[in-house]
Design a protein around this motif. Structure first.
Motif, short mmCIF file in Angstrom:
data_model
loop_
_atom_site.label_atom_id
_atom_site.label_comp_id
_atom_site.label_asym_id
_atom_site.label_seq_id
_atom_site.Cartn_x
_atom_site.Cartn_y
_atom_site.Cartn_z
N LEU A 10 0.83 -1.20 0.00
CA LEU A 10 0.00 0.00 0.00
C LEU A 10 0.87 1.26 0.00
O LEU A 10 0.62 2.20 -0.74
CB LEU A 10 -0.92 -0.01 1.22
N GLN A 14 1.13 4.09 -3.01
CA GLN A 14 0.95 5.52 -2.78
C GLN A 14 2.17 6.30 -3.29
O GLN A 14 2.03 7.36 -3.88
CB GLN A 14 0.73 5.79 -1.29
N SER A 42 -5.18 4.71 -8.10
CA SER A 42 -6.23 5.21 -7.21
C SER A 42 -7.20 4.10 -6.82
O SER A 42 -7.57 3.96 -5.65
CB SER A 42 -6.99 6.36 -7.87
N ILE A 45 -5.35 1.63 -4.43
CA ILE A 45 -5.21 2.18 -3.08
C ILE A 45 -6.57 2.20 -2.37
O ILE A 45 -6.69 1.76 -1.23
CB ILE A 45 -4.57 3.58 -3.13
N ALA A 46 -7.60 2.67 -3.06
CA ALA A 46 -8.93 2.76 -2.45
C ALA A 46 -9.52 1.39 -2.15
O ALA A 46 -10.24 1.21 -1.16
CB ALA A 46 -9.87 3.54 -3.37
N HIS A 48 -7.83 -1.44 -1.47
CA HIS A 48 -6.90 -2.32 -0.75
C HIS A 48 -7.59 -2.93 0.47
O HIS A 48 -8.33 -2.24 1.18
CB HIS A 48 -5.66 -1.53 -0.32
N TRP A 51 -8.09 -1.37 4.13
CA TRP A 51 -9.15 -0.44 4.53
C TRP A 51 -10.41 -1.15 5.03
O TRP A 51 -11.32 -0.50 5.52
CB TRP A 51 -9.51 0.47 3.36
N THR A 56 -9.09 0.82 10.48
CA THR A 56 -8.41 1.57 9.42
C THR A 56 -9.37 2.09 8.35
O THR A 56 -8.93 2.55 7.32
CB THR A 56 -7.36 0.68 8.73
N VAL A 59 -11.44 8.11 7.11
CA VAL A 59 -10.74 9.10 6.28
C VAL A 59 -9.41 9.46 6.92
O VAL A 59 -8.41 9.68 6.22
CB VAL A 59 -11.63 10.36 6.09
N ARG A 62 -6.64 7.22 5.79
CA ARG A 62 -6.22 7.49 4.41
C ARG A 62 -5.35 8.74 4.34
O ARG A 62 -4.35 8.79 3.62
CB ARG A 62 -7.44 7.63 3.50
N LEU A 65 -1.91 7.84 5.60
CA LEU A 65 -1.10 7.17 4.58
C LEU A 65 -0.47 8.21 3.67
O LEU A 65 0.75 8.18 3.43
CB LEU A 65 -1.95 6.20 3.76
N LYS A 66 -1.26 9.13 3.18
CA LYS A 66 -0.74 10.16 2.28
C LYS A 66 0.33 11.00 2.97
O LYS A 66 1.38 11.28 2.39
CB LYS A 66 -1.88 11.07 1.79
#
Length: 75
Positions: A10, A14, A42, A45-46, A48, A51, A56, A59, A62, A65-66
């Protein structure tokens, strides 16, 4: 959030998302291919499995992570 709890794949996705996004902003004829790759990343990641757990799913995770990947890139 502890950034070491993110799965390596993941984090890698990213990182690549940011790479493709940067390339896309400077792209000419490669733009369509880069946009397609950005969309693929995208979705990856969304969607995966990470989540799917309650701990986890939010928002905040997420964003963490970023933030974690940006910091590791010196952004």
């Amino acid at each position: 959030m502890d950034t070491t709890s993110f799965p390596e794949d993941l984090i890698t996705a990213q990182h690549e998302w940011y790479d493709v996004d940067e390339q896309l902003s400077a792209a000419g004829e490669r733009e369509r291919r880069l946009r397609s790759r950005l969309q693929e990343l995208s979705l990856y990641i969304a969607g995966h499995p990470y989540w799917e757990t309650r701990a986890t799913a939010g928002v905040a995770a997420r964003i963490a992570l970023k933030r974690s990947v940006r910091e590791s890139r010196g952004m």
